[in-house]
Design a protein around this motif. Structure first.
Motif, PDB file in Angstrom:
ATOM      1  N   PRO A 171      16.796 -14.741  -1.089  1.00 38.98           N
ATOM      2  CA  PRO A 171      17.850 -14.057  -1.840  1.00 38.98           C
ATOM      3  C   PRO A 171      17.262 -13.204  -2.957  1.00 38.98           C
ATOM      4  CG  PRO A 171      17.988 -16.474  -2.091  1.00 38.98           C
ATOM      5  CD  PRO A 171      16.691 -16.165  -1.438  1.00 38.98           C
ATOM      6  N   SER A 205      23.897 -15.016  -1.228  1.00 43.46           N
ATOM      7  CA  SER A 205      23.850 -14.185  -2.425  1.00 43.46           C
ATOM      8  C   SER A 205      25.247 -13.661  -2.691  1.00 43.46           C
ATOM      9  CB  SER A 205      22.908 -13.002  -2.216  1.00 43.46           C
ATOM     10  OG  SER A 205      21.578 -13.412  -2.312  1.00 43.46           O
ATOM     11  N   ALA A 230      21.863 -17.281   3.084  1.00 45.66           N
ATOM     12  CA  ALA A 230      20.511 -17.403   2.531  1.00 45.66           C
ATOM     13  C   ALA A 230      19.924 -18.768   2.893  1.00 45.66           C
ATOM     14  CB  ALA A 230      20.540 -17.231   1.019  1.00 45.66           C
TER      15      ALA A 230
END
Lengths: 163, 163, 163, 163
Positions: free
Chosen positions: A115, A142, A149
């Motif tokens: 991320p 994110s 992620a």
């Protein structure tokens, strides 16, 4: 029907027209107790904030802070582990009330995409809520992104005499 | 873009207007190839049948047979593991086409409720579909039930030269 | 006593002088009870045989049978899962006595090398033996080989009133 | 030697009289490179120190610091996760040389006993070291204790063109 787990996480209940129980604790009450017990992350302006709770669910945000970055400018794995574990803890408390001694017995996390320097959102859903064990899954993205992620599955042990 | 979860992740966010790719192989073609490669479970009347495929998803059914029972009259854990692994395999083939050499590298399964003597349904969704690895989650329920019997997360390795 | 791993986990060292408890059940008694409860795999000449037990440990063998093979002539993943789960079950019974209602709550298995058409050996060591949960690791190898074919970590739930 | 994994982790080799390869990088060289790449934890006086490396193995220590404590005076789960992940990273670098872009794809950790306010030791052994994936297990104990505080299994992805 996307997941179906929403209902089935209702620990024994489940079903189409089924009424989902209310959270076992109000969001305001939970926030205050967490801030007292874990002031560092949960204080106003701290790294963790609770966006939403429901019976069997919790949504948390991890605010971006440069100290979460690792070389390469992406947010570290341990930051995501902390977020996953916290989201699971909050989802359990939302479902059984204030039982702060619930403890993680297992966390298994897959990392998919590093991320970037932004806040992280975690969505936790309990897959099972038993008397002694709760198992949940946590999706981490994110802020504003659709792709995962990381994804975690976690087990908590619930103290026997408190339920 | 890789992740089948994109669509399935509706759950909260998720590309509303987003276009989902077609499966990389037709259901009929896939059934025939699986039956040739793994005749025992996938033959007509065999234990495993594919209910539905989509890019990043697969739904399979494990027919009830008394030999799947363990003492107590519930369906055995290994039966659920086979179903979970098969659903993951089919979801990958549905997404990247016929790559039979894809192999399981990890399977983590939680058992929640012992399933009674009925068929089992598995719903697999890929969480990540990369060039070398695919990760998916599989929800297993008894036919017609809402509550989870088991939940698994599995990783497959995809042969490098075949993509 | 908390951890069966205590002795074995020294990794090379091994209980400096520490006394290891005896098994909670004799090998002969355990074999007879398992054969009564699960006649198919545990009968003499069946697929599973117990090679050795100790407090916190068990060693099992899965006899080779062509029906365990998958296309390519290697032994199937589900066969290794059954072996891992059985070794864990036996290691628990060896440590706490005959508690047949102990149930798997989680199994996480990594597959490393496809085993050829030979018997498989499993070595289980408990990492933790608590009142309500036991966690163990299981190493699986082809007979006579040193390299791992698979490695699993498993959690069992122990019925509360039986300890 | 209790585990036998020592040899088998040699990715393809294994065996009694077998010669264990030297580490692929010297301890001094590795320490310097890690300190340059990750100055915060790995600087002299930082939280993480490498006690020992060998081919397929690493032993690390996490120095005690009050900021690692959680309410109740025990060391936090995330601290153990960081230690487990770091020990795995070092064991891989010790085995294949300086490949800093190796990344965690999965970490599964079981927590057994809350560690008191002392240093933590981690012992990592690779279970498999392939061209694209490495899998290892990590045992975590409080300094001087025999019982496990936590046990993890982790998978790393190794960049394809670097081996």
């Amino acid at each position: 029907m996307a997941s179906g787990r929403r209902k089935s996480s209702k620990a024994g209940a489940g079903g189409q027209g089924e009424k989902v129980p209310d959270p076992a604790i109000s969001l305001e009450d939970l926030k205050q107790r967490l801030e007292t017990e874990f002031p560092e992350p949960f204080r106003p302006g701290g790294s963790l904030s609770i966006v939403r709770i429901a019976h069997g669910e919790a949504q948390l945000r991890y605010a971006f802070h440069p100290r979460s970055l690792r070389p390469g400018g992406t947010i570290s794995g341990p930051t995501m582990m902390i977020l996953a574990d916290s989201a699971m803890y909050v989802a359990i408390l939302a479902s059984i009330g204030w039982v702060p001694l619930a403890v993680t017995t297992n966390l298994s996390i897959h990392f998919f995409k590093k991320p970037g320097p932004r806040a992280l959102d975690a969505q936790c859903r309990l897959l099972k809520l038993g008397k002694r064990l709760a198992v949940g899954e946590i999706a981490i993205r994110s802020e504003g992104e659709d792709e995962l992620a990381a994804h975690a599955v976690s087990t908590y042990s619930i103290p026997p005499n408190l339920r």
